[in-house]
Design a protein around this motif. Structure first.
Motif, PDB file in Angstrom:
ATOM      1  N   SER A 112       0.727  -1.192   0.172  1.00  0.00           N
ATOM      2  CA  SER A 112      -0.293   0.303  -0.261  1.00  0.00           C
ATOM      3  C   SER A 112       0.628   1.293  -0.057  1.00  0.00           C
ATOM      4  O   SER A 112       0.651   2.702  -0.897  1.00  0.00           O
ATOM      5  CB  SER A 112      -1.122  -0.132   1.206  1.00  0.00           C
ATOM      6  OG  SER A 112      -1.497   1.464   1.021  1.00  0.00           O
ATOM      7  N   GLY A 113       2.215   1.436   0.858  1.00  0.00           N
ATOM      8  CA  GLY A 113       2.722   2.225   0.744  1.00  0.00           C
ATOM      9  C   GLY A 113       3.733   2.940  -0.278  1.00  0.00           C
ATOM     10  O   GLY A 113       3.308   3.676  -0.255  1.00  0.00           O
ATOM     11  N   PHE A 114       4.149   1.663  -0.744  1.00  0.00           N
ATOM     12  CA  PHE A 114       5.000   1.786  -2.002  1.00  0.00           C
ATOM     13  C   PHE A 114       4.287   1.678  -3.015  1.00  0.00           C
ATOM     14  O   PHE A 114       5.295   2.921  -3.908  1.00  0.00           O
ATOM     15  CB  PHE A 114       6.389   0.345  -2.273  1.00  0.00           C
ATOM     16  CG  PHE A 114       7.063   0.469  -2.723  1.00  0.00           C
ATOM     17  CD1 PHE A 114       8.180   1.061  -2.492  1.00  0.00           C
ATOM     18  CD2 PHE A 114       7.162  -0.235  -3.911  1.00  0.00           C
ATOM     19  CE1 PHE A 114       8.825   1.329  -4.326  1.00  0.00           C
ATOM     20  CE2 PHE A 114       7.663  -0.601  -4.821  1.00  0.00           C
ATOM     21  CZ  PHE A 114       9.029   0.374  -4.759  1.00  0.00           C
ATOM     22  N   LEU A 115       3.482   1.054  -3.369  1.00  0.00           N
ATOM     23  CA  LEU A 115       2.703   0.926  -4.910  1.00  0.00           C
ATOM     24  C   LEU A 115       1.927   2.714  -5.206  1.00  0.00           C
ATOM     25  O   LEU A 115       2.101   2.875  -6.286  1.00  0.00           O
ATOM     26  CB  LEU A 115       1.699  -0.248  -4.956  1.00  0.00           C
ATOM     27  CG  LEU A 115       2.608  -1.353  -5.305  1.00  0.00           C
ATOM     28  CD1 LEU A 115       1.309  -2.164  -5.788  1.00  0.00           C
ATOM     29  CD2 LEU A 115       4.125  -1.423  -6.283  1.00  0.00           C
ATOM     30  N   GLY A 116       1.228   2.931  -3.940  1.00  0.00           N
ATOM     31  CA  GLY A 116       0.650   4.232  -3.923  1.00  0.00           C
ATOM     32  C   GLY A 116      -0.563   3.977  -4.961  1.00  0.00           C
ATOM     33  O   GLY A 116      -1.379   2.964  -5.066  1.00  0.00           O
ATOM     34  N   ILE A 121      -5.410   3.159  -2.058  1.00  0.00           N
ATOM     35  CA  ILE A 121      -6.759   3.239  -1.655  1.00  0.00           C
ATOM     36  C   ILE A 121      -7.645   2.393  -1.370  1.00  0.00           C
ATOM     37  O   ILE A 121      -8.037   2.206  -0.385  1.00  0.00           O
ATOM     38  CB  ILE A 121      -7.660   4.313  -2.264  1.00  0.00           C
ATOM     39  CG1 ILE A 121      -7.026   5.752  -2.795  1.00  0.00           C
ATOM     40  CG2 ILE A 121      -8.964   4.465  -2.675  1.00  0.00           C
ATOM     41  CD1 ILE A 121      -7.082   6.293  -4.208  1.00  0.00           C
ATOM     42  N   VAL A 122      -7.394   1.521  -1.784  1.00  0.00           N
ATOM     43  CA  VAL A 122      -8.261   0.075  -1.713  1.00  0.00           C
ATOM     44  C   VAL A 122      -7.559  -1.088  -0.061  1.00  0.00           C
ATOM     45  O   VAL A 122      -8.577  -0.631   0.322  1.00  0.00           O
ATOM     46  CB  VAL A 122      -8.171  -0.938  -3.260  1.00  0.00           C
ATOM     47  CG1 VAL A 122      -9.066  -2.465  -2.242  1.00  0.00           C
ATOM     48  CG2 VAL A 122      -8.794   0.271  -4.294  1.00  0.00           C
ATOM     49  N   VAL A 173       6.510   3.164   5.346  1.00  0.00           N
ATOM     50  CA  VAL A 173       7.499   2.810   4.170  1.00  0.00           C
ATOM     51  C   VAL A 173       6.658   4.269   3.286  1.00  0.00           C
ATOM     52  O   VAL A 173       8.591   4.347   2.835  1.00  0.00           O
ATOM     53  CB  VAL A 173       6.132   1.646   3.350  1.00  0.00           C
ATOM     54  CG1 VAL A 173       6.325   1.927   2.371  1.00  0.00           C
ATOM     55  CG2 VAL A 173       6.503   0.071   3.724  1.00  0.00           C
ATOM     56  N   ILE A 174       6.035   4.781   3.520  1.00  0.00           N
ATOM     57  CA  ILE A 174       5.558   5.956   3.105  1.00  0.00           C
ATOM     58  C   ILE A 174       7.065   7.471   3.495  1.00  0.00           C
ATOM     59  O   ILE A 174       7.825   8.224   2.338  1.00  0.00           O
ATOM     60  CB  ILE A 174       4.218   6.482   3.053  1.00  0.00           C
ATOM     61  CG1 ILE A 174       2.908   6.341   2.938  1.00  0.00           C
ATOM     62  CG2 ILE A 174       4.131   8.598   2.442  1.00  0.00           C
ATOM     63  CD1 ILE A 174       2.317   6.759   2.836  1.00  0.00           C
TER      64      ILE A 174
END
Length: 282
Positions: A112-116, A121-122, A173-174
């Protein structure tokens, strides 16, 4: 000119470099408690000669003494022996819960944090849905669907902890993704997956270790609560929560409740103290 030589060059070097690690007394005591609990779970026969299942009816409901440290129950079984042998189930189930939470939650937060984008969102909305449900209530719902035993209680507890690890991992991660060395690695031609595994994952995982230790103590409480309500293994199992549940029916003999409750509380407090220390040293 005089030269002063230190009699402890290693300690002097550590002092100058600021790398010497001091362990507070409270943390040392907490580590000793956890080591003892782990030893109970690995080799319970080394700590007691009594059987956790077979008792002596003539010795039922005896108070604490040198022969029976925590007294005996309504079937003449040694309470200390039942606590020691029940440690394996309590500790193992808590470890299973933590592993499930770390692996699944960590993977969700990492992606979630890496792909964005839409992936973030999902997955973030999924985590929010899980966080909206109280963890103990979610564990009760899951263990009811899976069946009543300690393993299913551990799985349910682990699933209920997924959202916590996912949110922490996503945040780390973000933050790590915006670091200068990550941008430099991209400029030098590093692929997305190489940077994810080689740089982002190790740095983002540092905050997960104290949380995993803290979650281990919380899992012991949740699994004990499920066992207390009858969602764990049935008697003659000796899970800590089950021992408290059985002991509450014998209020005139309070050691049946106090002994397993005391062991549970001391273990959880020790784990929490270690977690706080790891978070500060991290």
């Amino acid at each position: 000119m005089s030269v002063v030589l230190s009699s402890h060059p290693v300690e002097e070097t550590e002092r100058r470099n600021g790398t010497r690690l001091s362990i507070p007394i409270s943390v040392a005591l907490s580590l000793a408690v956890i080591i003892l609990v782990i030893a109970w779970s690995v080799a319970p026969g080394l700590f007691t000669s009594y059987s956790p299942v077979v008792g002596v009816p003539a010795q039922k409901l005896l108070g604490p003494s040198f022969a029976h440290w925590f007294g005996t129950d309504h079937l003449g079984r040694d309470v200390y022996a039942r606590i020691v042998y029940g440690t394996s189930s309590s500790v193992t189930s808590a470890l299973i819960a933590v592993v499930i939470g770390v692996v699944i939650g960590g993977l969700i937060g990492l992606l979630s944090g890496f792909l964005g984008g839409w992936t973030d969102i999902v997955l973030a909305r999924l985590v929010d849905m899980l966080l909206a449900i109280p963890s103990f209530l979610l564990a009760v719902i899951i263990v009811t669907a899976l069946g009543f035993n300690t393993t299913n209680a551990a799985i349910a507890t682990g699933i209920s902890a997924v959202a916590i690890f996912a949110r922490v991992m996503r945040s780390e991660v973000i933050k790590t993704r915006q670091a200068v060395f990550i941008e430099a690695s991209f400029i030098l031609g590093g692929s997305r997956w190489y940077i994810l595994i080689r740089h982002i994952l190790p740095n983002a995982s540092r905050s997960v270790l104290p949380l995993a230790v803290l979650q281990f103590g919380l899992s012991i409480l949740v699994i004990a609560g499920l066992a207390f309500l009858g969602y764990g293994d049935p008697p003659p199992a000796s899970d800590w929560g089950l021992l408290i549940s059985i002991g509450k029916d014998y209020l005139k003999w309070p050691w049946l409740v106090y002994a397993p409750a005391f062991v549970t509380i001391v273990t959880v407090l020790s784990v929490n103290r270690i977690s706080r220390w790891l978070r500060k040293t991290n």
